[in-house]
Design an enzyme around this catalytic site. Sequence first.
Site, PDB file in Angstrom:
ATOM      1  CE1 TYR A   1       3.827   1.194   8.295  1.00  0.00           C
ATOM      2  CE2 TYR A   1       3.283   2.813  10.115  1.00  0.00           C
ATOM      3  CZ  TYR A   1       2.921   2.276   8.653  1.00  0.00           C
ATOM      4  OH  TYR A   1       1.709   2.329   8.167  1.00  0.00           O
TER       5      TYR A   1
ATOM      6  CG  HIS B   1      -3.457   0.395   8.567  1.00  0.00           C
ATOM      7  ND1 HIS B   1      -3.656  -0.435   8.065  1.00  0.00           N
ATOM      8  CD2 HIS B   1      -4.596   0.485   9.531  1.00  0.00           C
ATOM      9  CE1 HIS B   1      -4.639  -1.576   8.658  1.00  0.00           C
ATOM     10  NE2 HIS B   1      -5.168  -0.770   9.368  1.00  0.00           N
TER      11      HIS B   1
ATOM     12  NE  ARG C   1      -0.677  -0.276   4.787  1.00  0.00           N
ATOM     13  CZ  ARG C   1      -0.114   0.494   5.735  1.00  0.00           C
ATOM     14  NH1 ARG C   1       0.420   1.638   5.204  1.00  0.00           N
ATOM     15  NH2 ARG C   1       0.539   0.140   6.908  1.00  0.00           N
TER      16      ARG C   1
END
Length: 347
Positions: free
Chosen positions: A260, A250, A246
Amino acid sequence: MFQILNEEGEIVNQDALPDLSDEKLQELMKRMVYTRIWDQRAISLNRQGRLGFYAPVAGQEASMLGSQFALEKEDFILPGYRDVPQIVWHGLPLYQAFLYSRGHFHGGQFPEDVHALMPQIIIGAQIVQTAGVALGLKRKGKDNVAITYTGDGGASQGDFYEGMNFAGAYNAPAIFVVQNNQFAISVPVEEQSAAKTIAQKAVAAGIQGVQVDGMDVLAVYAATQEARDNALDGNGPTLIETMCYRYGPHTMAGDDPTRYRTSDLDDEWEKKDPLVRFRKYLESKDLWSEEQENEVVEQAKEDVKAAIKQADDTPKQKVSDLIEIMHEKLPVNLQQQLEEYREKESK
């Protein structure tokens, strides 16, 4: 990993190339371009406060749309919260998808001919539900399958194993798609399980498993078509792991992927973009042009504009509306509450 097109849009597995007409190949591209534009618009609408919960889909178009394209209209989709494109292309009006994002009850009142459930928020719950729906289709003698989607994080849930085990035990016509976009929100997939692949977890349930290049729309289509055929031939469920990424956060609810994910990793996956790859393939066959793409882009913009207006024009929901649709026949306590709220709302 099963693959048909490499990153340059070149065929690397001629024998597995699906038998799709030029028109269907173009339709697949149109859907991916359209969805990418709709996704961009949805992110902007969310930032403007005009949409509620939204999970971006850019980067996963081949995984989502390639698999849905292999289905029949009567097949049943049980989506996760990111899987709105699949149910829209399965027939859900776009304005209702926007209403769902806003939490409006009409967003979940799917038309009778749209064989799908509302996107599941509880991680992995749709896996168990899919086993049940698939068994129901089998018991009714339907020539159809139930397909569900989750992310790599969903494969760490207990429901994931329970649902696959149940479907396998009853030889139900189910397809379980795990879209491995490498991160369960912020947790990398290699920290979620000691298994080298998610696809191999099918072995424990006694069902078929395959790992697919999720950035290759033809590979995803072919794998889903084979899984569907196998299920209807009585060969049981299939677990499909699509390796994808992606590009955005999120969800739009405060996630920051830069905390991250590295820029090097982003760059690596940008080179695998499913739209770029499939565009190169179609251009090599003289089946796609910049003019065609621009037409799709403009159509998507107009459709999103019309859909959000239709969502805006939908009457605001009231508490009495929610009470009225809870039961076919209201129990006494809810009937009393309904009357109380109707009186309040009339003032």
